[in-house]
Structure formats: structure tokens, C-alpha cells
Design a protein around this motif. Structure first.
Motif, PDB file in Angstrom:
ATOM      1  N   GLY A 179       4.853   7.789   8.316  1.00 56.91           N
ATOM      2  CA  GLY A 179       5.634   6.942   9.199  1.00 56.91           C
ATOM      3  C   GLY A 179       4.859   6.393  10.370  1.00 56.91           C
ATOM      4  O   GLY A 179       5.362   5.545  11.112  1.00 56.91           O
ATOM      5  N   SER A 180       3.620   6.857  10.560  1.00 52.19           N
ATOM      6  CA  SER A 180       2.813   6.377  11.680  1.00 52.19           C
ATOM      7  C   SER A 180       2.206   5.006  11.422  1.00 52.19           C
ATOM      8  O   SER A 180       1.808   4.320  12.367  1.00 52.19           O
ATOM      9  N   ALA A 181       2.141   4.594  10.148  1.00 54.37           N
ATOM     10  CA  ALA A 181       1.590   3.274   9.830  1.00 54.37           C
ATOM     11  C   ALA A 181       2.039   2.776   8.468  1.00 54.37           C
ATOM     12  O   ALA A 181       2.502   1.648   8.328  1.00 54.37           O
ATOM     13  N   TYR A 182       1.912   3.597   7.438  1.00 61.22           N
ATOM     14  CA  TYR A 182       2.086   3.137   6.063  1.00 61.22           C
ATOM     15  C   TYR A 182       3.489   2.630   5.767  1.00 61.22           C
ATOM     16  O   TYR A 182       3.664   1.714   4.956  1.00 61.22           O
ATOM     17  N   LEU A 183       4.488   3.215   6.382  1.00 58.51           N
ATOM     18  CA  LEU A 183       5.872   2.793   6.159  1.00 58.51           C
ATOM     19  C   LEU A 183       6.334   1.774   7.198  1.00 58.51           C
ATOM     20  O   LEU A 183       7.500   1.383   7.212  1.00 58.51           O
ATOM     21  N   GLN A 184       5.446   1.333   8.031  1.00 56.49           N
ATOM     22  CA  GLN A 184       5.816   0.494   9.165  1.00 56.49           C
ATOM     23  C   GLN A 184       5.327  -0.952   9.043  1.00 56.49           C
ATOM     24  O   GLN A 184       6.117  -1.857   8.845  1.00 56.49           O
ATOM     25  N   TYR A 185       4.027  -1.149   9.143  1.00 58.04           N
ATOM     26  CA  TYR A 185       3.476  -2.482   9.401  1.00 58.04           C
ATOM     27  C   TYR A 185       3.091  -3.181   8.096  1.00 58.04           C
ATOM     28  O   TYR A 185       1.934  -3.530   7.861  1.00 58.04           O
ATOM     29  N   THR A 186       4.095  -3.405   7.257  1.00 59.67           N
ATOM     30  CA  THR A 186       3.837  -3.919   5.910  1.00 59.67           C
ATOM     31  C   THR A 186       3.351  -5.361   5.913  1.00 59.67           C
ATOM     32  O   THR A 186       2.740  -5.808   4.938  1.00 59.67           O
ATOM     33  N   TRP A 187       3.625  -6.108   6.955  1.00 58.88           N
ATOM     34  CA  TRP A 187       3.125  -7.490   7.035  1.00 58.88           C
ATOM     35  C   TRP A 187       1.685  -7.537   7.514  1.00 58.88           C
ATOM     36  O   TRP A 187       0.975  -8.504   7.233  1.00 58.88           O
ATOM     37  N   HIS A 188       1.244  -6.541   8.249  1.00 59.35           N
ATOM     38  CA  HIS A 188      -0.043  -6.627   8.940  1.00 59.35           C
ATOM     39  C   HIS A 188      -1.121  -5.699   8.388  1.00 59.35           C
ATOM     40  O   HIS A 188      -2.311  -5.942   8.640  1.00 59.35           O
ATOM     41  N   LEU A 189      -0.749  -4.652   7.699  1.00 57.10           N
ATOM     42  CA  LEU A 189      -1.732  -3.701   7.179  1.00 57.10           C
ATOM     43  C   LEU A 189      -1.756  -3.740   5.660  1.00 57.10           C
ATOM     44  O   LEU A 189      -0.723  -3.990   5.025  1.00 57.10           O
ATOM     45  N   PRO A 190      -2.920  -3.495   5.050  1.00 54.05           N
ATOM     46  CA  PRO A 190      -3.010  -3.493   3.586  1.00 54.05           C
ATOM     47  C   PRO A 190      -2.068  -2.466   2.957  1.00 54.05           C
ATOM     48  O   PRO A 190      -1.876  -1.375   3.491  1.00 54.05           O
ATOM     49  N   THR A 191      -1.485  -2.832   1.832  1.00 52.98           N
ATOM     50  CA  THR A 191      -0.588  -1.916   1.118  1.00 52.98           C
ATOM     51  C   THR A 191      -1.318  -0.653   0.690  1.00 52.98           C
ATOM     52  O   THR A 191      -0.771   0.455   0.767  1.00 52.98           O
ATOM     53  N   ASP A 192      -2.545  -0.814   0.245  1.00 57.83           N
ATOM     54  CA  ASP A 192      -3.372   0.332  -0.140  1.00 57.83           C
ATOM     55  C   ASP A 192      -4.006   0.903   1.128  1.00 57.83           C
ATOM     56  O   ASP A 192      -5.032   0.421   1.604  1.00 57.83           O
ATOM     57  N   HIS A 193      -3.384   1.951   1.682  1.00 58.01           N
ATOM     58  CA  HIS A 193      -3.862   2.471   2.972  1.00 58.01           C
ATOM     59  C   HIS A 193      -5.220   3.156   2.876  1.00 58.01           C
ATOM     60  O   HIS A 193      -5.877   3.377   3.901  1.00 58.01           O
ATOM     61  N   HIS A 194      -5.655   3.495   1.668  1.00 59.96           N
ATOM     62  CA  HIS A 194      -6.977   4.102   1.509  1.00 59.96           C
ATOM     63  C   HIS A 194      -8.101   3.114   1.840  1.00 59.96           C
ATOM     64  O   HIS A 194      -9.235   3.527   2.068  1.00 59.96           O
ATOM     65  N   ARG A 195      -7.772   1.834   1.860  1.00 58.22           N
ATOM     66  CA  ARG A 195      -8.789   0.826   2.134  1.00 58.22           C
ATOM     67  C   ARG A 195      -9.245   0.847   3.583  1.00 58.22           C
ATOM     68  O   ARG A 195     -10.382   0.440   3.882  1.00 58.22           O
ATOM     69  N   TYR A 196      -8.385   1.291   4.502  1.00 57.48           N
ATOM     70  CA  TYR A 196      -8.734   1.185   5.917  1.00 57.48           C
ATOM     71  C   TYR A 196      -8.508   2.466   6.708  1.00 57.48           C
ATOM     72  O   TYR A 196      -8.794   2.499   7.911  1.00 57.48           O
ATOM     73  N   SER A 197      -8.000   3.545   6.081  1.00 55.98           N
ATOM     74  CA  SER A 197      -7.650   4.735   6.851  1.00 55.98           C
ATOM     75  C   SER A 197      -7.817   6.000   6.014  1.00 55.98           C
ATOM     76  O   SER A 197      -8.010   5.952   4.790  1.00 55.98           O
ATOM     77  N   VAL A 198      -7.715   7.134   6.698  1.00 57.24           N
ATOM     78  CA  VAL A 198      -7.730   8.449   6.051  1.00 57.24           C
ATOM     79  C   VAL A 198      -6.389   9.116   6.348  1.00 57.24           C
ATOM     80  O   VAL A 198      -5.866   9.006   7.466  1.00 57.24           O
ATOM     81  N   PHE A 199      -5.840   9.788   5.346  1.00 62.54           N
ATOM     82  CA  PHE A 199      -4.575  10.503   5.545  1.00 62.54           C
ATOM     83  C   PHE A 199      -4.779  11.999   5.330  1.00 62.54           C
ATOM     84  O   PHE A 199      -5.325  12.425   4.310  1.00 62.54           O
ATOM     85  N   ILE A 200      -4.361  12.790   6.323  1.00 64.99           N
ATOM     86  CA  ILE A 200      -4.389  14.248   6.237  1.00 64.99           C
ATOM     87  C   ILE A 200      -2.970  14.729   6.552  1.00 64.99           C
ATOM     88  O   ILE A 200      -2.465  14.476   7.651  1.00 64.99           O
ATOM     89  N   PRO A 201      -2.273  15.389   5.626  1.00 64.19           N
ATOM     90  CA  PRO A 201      -0.889  15.808   5.879  1.00 64.19           C
ATOM     91  C   PRO A 201      -0.797  16.717   7.094  1.00 64.19           C
ATOM     92  O   PRO A 201      -1.573  17.667   7.241  1.00 64.19           O
ATOM     93  N   GLU A 202       0.156  16.433   7.980  1.00 68.04           N
ATOM     94  CA  GLU A 202       0.265  17.212   9.205  1.00 68.04           C
ATOM     95  C   GLU A 202       0.654  18.660   8.930  1.00 68.04           C
ATOM     96  O   GLU A 202       0.277  19.557   9.698  1.00 68.04           O
ATOM     97  N   ASP A 203       1.371  18.928   7.849  1.00 66.30           N
ATOM     98  CA  ASP A 203       1.724  20.313   7.514  1.00 66.30           C
ATOM     99  C   ASP A 203       0.474  21.148   7.256  1.00 66.30           C
ATOM    100  O   ASP A 203       0.426  22.331   7.613  1.00 66.30           O
ATOM    101  N   ALA A 204      -0.533  20.535   6.632  1.00 61.31           N
ATOM    102  CA  ALA A 204      -1.777  21.262   6.352  1.00 61.31           C
ATOM    103  C   ALA A 204      -2.512  21.589   7.646  1.00 61.31           C
ATOM    104  O   ALA A 204      -3.119  22.657   7.789  1.00 61.31           O
ATOM    105  N   VAL A 205      -2.470  20.678   8.603  1.00 57.30           N
ATOM    106  CA  VAL A 205      -3.106  20.925   9.898  1.00 57.30           C
ATOM    107  C   VAL A 205      -2.334  21.996  10.657  1.00 57.30           C
ATOM    108  O   VAL A 205      -2.911  22.912  11.252  1.00 57.30           O
TER     109      VAL A 205
END
Length: 463
Positions: free
Chosen positions: A369-395
Motif C-alpha cells: 500500500g505504500s506505492a504499488y496499490l497507489q500510484y498506478t498512473w505514475h509508477l510502472p505496473t511491474d514494481h520490480h523494475r524500479y524498487s525492492v520489496f521486503i515484507p514488513e512482517d519478516a522485518v
């Protein structure tokens, strides 16, 4: 002999008359074709066809009067008058070099600037005024509402909330929104599509405008829950989860950052700088802990960063530390980092994520919800292209080392993500409203294109 000659003469005369008649018919038909084709040709080549926007001339109580009364908000919004100056951009920042490391240390010294031209101390919730100022210079703005594909409502919803949130009752907090709704539905432009072609910008999170949709909440107002608002498209810096409002009419657009380029050259020069920047820090974090929020992982991130002093740099924001709110310090740190850690803020999203990407830093998110489900007009659909995701539960459980996770990303992949961040950077910033970019699209352009497409789909479906 005589009769035969007369007959021949008559035949010749008839042939000449017939030829003249056909020539006249052909001439007039070609003239008609040319005449009718000219307007069609002009229409086909109209660069604003399908892009015209009509802007309501709202009574000043809905926008200008709020800015004029900025001093009255001082107890709850310190420095608002300065922060909404310069078409909403805030005060300009003084030019210094970004590679000046004197402000990234732990001391009190700080330089309050970044680079020449186009950098301002912009408040994260100033989008209402910025977007309005940009719309005034929109190349396809029209005074003829019948030509418009969309209708913009320049209501400063975010500013209205800020001035009435503290110390006022619910009726007062809802008053301007209800007043606006009554004004809009009385207009002929509204009746054309019952407001489905209208849009406004509420430059805060959608949570600020859905008070009664949250059990037991006393926060905010009910703008997005009004029947009129349910028909409109509302641009916010963070949208609500799908289904909360039913119609899904709130759409997330980027937070304003500190960078507001005036020309294409400013954009290209900044892309060059961040593409070639020296980045000695593997990762960095700017933010304060949230000890009262059981769902926050900021304390874990701060602890992991502190345990890796050679890899991680952070600006402490606890106890009102000045560094955390100094644009130069923030942007220099992000520009010297490969990855920028972006846990949830007070809500799912953070302005910091956009500051990081403007600095060419690859964002690391811990919640979709911090980016991937939000800015669909401005950010690439494939979030692996520009970011790294680490699940907060694991942290939170302590099962993941952020440093080790990031070091496992192949260098070639890191380079690809960095280049993608540099590529999309122009669409994440709002250009200076007093100037015009020639060929480069900024966040405003992308948002307007998104609105036009959304309105077209909505109005077609409802017919």
C-alpha cells in the motif's frame, strides 16, 4: 446537303453545351468538397482534440480566500503563508553543491539548499495550490464547457481541512465541502453528465476526507462521502483501499517534492546528475520511530541501520531534530545512497519515497500500500523494475536482514532499477507553474491524461 449540314451543326452545338454543363457540375462539386473538407482537416489536426479541460470559476471562498487568510492557520499550520507562496511551491532554496558533505553528519550544521533554479521548500500537502496554478497554464484549457472532455474544480480541500481540523466541531469541518456540492450541482456544466466529468485535487490522504467511513473516528471531514463527490474523480496523495468508498473515485498522485523544474534543460541536467552521482551508502533512512504504533517497523529499521554503520546512513528525526526537515540534508543523503528505506509513515504512503526517487535512489518498500496499490498512473505496473520489496512482517519478526537482502541483488539488476528511476523521475515532479516544459511530461501532465481517460471510460459506460 443543306439538311445534313444543319444537323451536324446542331449536334456540335449540343455537344458543346453538354460539355460545358458537365464541366460546371464538376467544378461546383469539387468546390463543395474542398469547402467541406477544410474544417474536417483542421479538426483532425487539433492537438487539443479530446484533451480540452474547462475550469470552474469558483467563488473565492473556495480557494483564494483560504490563501489570503493563511496567517489565521499559524497555530495549527506553522509558516503556512511562506509555504504556499510562489504559486504553492514555498520559499526558494539557495544554490549550493549537493556533494557538500558538511550537512550529512550528525552535527547541528546544515545548509538549507540543493541546486540552483527550480528547488523550493515545498510543503507536502500543498498540491491544491500547485495543481490549480498549473491548470491555469494548461495548453488545452477552454472557456467553452461544451468543448471540454473534463471539468476541473479548483477547490482547496486540503487547505480547508487544515484550517478547521483542530478546535472546530464536525458541522464546521464539513461546511465548505457541503457548500461546494450545492454550488456545483446548480451549474449547467454539472447537469451535462451529473458530475462524472468533473475532477478536483484534495492534496492530502483520502483518509482525511472519509470521517464517517471509519468506525469511531473524529478525524477529518466527509468530502469524499458526499453524493456529489462520489460522482467526481478526486486526486489525493494517498487513496483508500478498493471498496471502501464503493465507486473508487479517489486516485493517488505523487506528493509534491522539492524539485520544480522550469525548463526541459533543468530536467535533463538533473537526470544527468543523479545518473552519475557517487553513492557510497548502500542504504539510508530518514524518519522518526513510531513507538506508539504497534504496526510500525521503524524501530526495527533504525536498529538495523545503526548496526551497519558502514552500509547505512540515517537522519534522526526524533525530538524535532532539524535535519529531518531540511531539504538539502535529505536530498544529499538520498543522492549518496543506492537504496532508500521507505516503511509506512503516518499512513501507508510517504512523501519521502518521491524525494528518494527524485534523487535517483531505488526505494525499498515494506507494504504494497505504500506505492504499488497507489500510484498506478505514475509508477510502472511491474514494481520490480524500479524498487525492492521486503515484507514488513519478516522485518518485524527479525527473520530478515535488510542489508543482506539488498546485497544479494545482482549489480546488473541494481543498475537497471537505477536507470528506471532516472527515467520515470520527470513524471514524479510538478514543474514550476509559472513556466512551461516543452517536450517533457511531468506529474501534472500524467495526472490530467489519467483523468481524461478515466472520464471517457466512465461517461461511455454510463450512457
Amino acid at each position: 446537303m443543306y439538311k445534313s449540314g444543319a444537323t451536324t451543326t446542331r449536334l456540335r452545338f449540343l455537344l458543346l453545351v453538354s460539355a460545358a454543363l458537365w464541366a460546371s457540375i464538376l467544378y461546383f462539386r469539387m468546390s463543395a468538397v474542398r469547402t467541406s473538407a477544410a474544417p474536417a482537416s483542421r479538426y483532425t489536426h487539433d492537438p487539443c482534440s479530446g484533451r480540452y479541460v474547462y475550469m470552474h470559476d469558483l467563488p473565492p471562498r473556495f480557494n483564494a480566500d483560504m490563501l489570503a487568510a493563511c496567517a489565521a492557520t499559524e497555530p495549527v499550520w506553522r509558516g503556512m503563508c511562506a509555504q504556499v507562496s510562489n504559486a504553492g511551491l514555498g520559499e526558494p532554496l539557495l544554490p549550493v553543491e549537493l556533494d557538500d558533505e558538511s550537512s550529512t553528519g550528525d552535527g547541528e550544521e546544515s545548509v538549507e539548499a540543493t541546486v540552483p533554479m527550480g528547488w523550493y521548500a515545498t510543503q507536502q500537502f500543498a498540491l491544491d495550490a500547485i495543481f490549480h496554478a498549473r491548470m491555469r497554464r494548461y495548453q488545452c484549457l477552454t472557456n467553452d464547457s461544451s468543448k471540454a472532455s473534463a471539468v476541473f474544480v479548483p477547490f482547496y480541500a486540503g487547505f480547508d481541512l487544515a484550517r478547521h481540523q483542530w478546535g472546530y466541531d464536525i458541522a464546521t469541518r464539513d461546511a465548505a465541502s457541503r457548500d461546494l456540492a450545492r454550488w456545483l450541482v446548480s451549474r449547467p456544466e454539472w447537469r451535462r453528465a451529473q458530475g462524472r466529468d468533473h475532477f478536483l485535487v484534495a492534496g492530502r490522504t483520502a483518509w482525511d476526507f472519509v470521517r464517517d467511513a471509519i468506525n469511531g473516528s473524529e478525524w477529518g471531514n466527509n468530502l469524499l462521502l458526499l453524493d456529489a463527490a462520489q460522482n467526481m474523480s478526486v486526486l489525493v496523495v494517498e487513496s483508500t483501499p478498493p471498496g471502501l468508498l464503493g465507486g473508487g473515485n479517489d486516485v493517488a498522485v505523487p506528493y509534491p517534492t522539492y524539485f520544480h523544474p522550469r525548463t526541459d534543460a533543468h530536467v535533463l541536467d538533473w537526470q544527468r546528475r543523479i545518473r552519475t552521482a557517487d553513492r557510497p551508502w548502500l542504504m539510508s533512512f530518514v524518519g522518526a520511530p513510531r513507538p506508539d504504533d504497534p504496526g510500525s517497523i521503524r524501530s526495527e529499521i533504525i536498529a538495523q541501520c545503526g548496526a551497519s554503520p558502514s552500509a547505512c546512513r540515517q537522519l534522526g528525526c526524533a525530538n524535532g531534530a532539524k535535519q529531518c526537515h531540511t531539504p538539502g540534508d535529505i536530498m544529499r543523503l538520498f543522492q549518496s545512497s543506492v537504496f532508500c528505506l521507505q516503511p509506512r509513515g503516518d499512513s501507508y504512503t510517504r512523501r519521502s519515497a518521491f524525494d528518494a526517487m527524485v534523487a535517483g535512489c531505488v526505494p525499498v518498500f515494506f507494504h504494497p500500500g505504500s506505492a504499488y496499490l497507489q500510484y498506478t498512473w505514475h509508477l510502472p505496473t511491474d514494481h520490480h523494475r524500479y524498487s525492492v520489496f521486503i515484507p514488513e512482517d519478516a522485518v518485524r519478526s527479525g527473520n530478515v536482514s535488510i542489508e543482506e537482502t539488498l546485497r544479494r541483488v545482482p549489480l546488473a539488476k541494481v543498475r537497471e532499477m537505477q536507470e528506471e528511476v532516472v527515467r520515470i523521475m520527470p513524471t514524479l515532479v510538478y514543474a514550476d507553474p509559472r513556466y512551461t516544459l516543452e517536450t517533457i511530461k511531468d506529474a501534472f501532465d500524467v495526472a490530467v491524461e489519467g483523468v481524461l481517460l478515466k472520464v471517457a471510460e466512465t461517461t461511455t459506460t454510463r450512457r
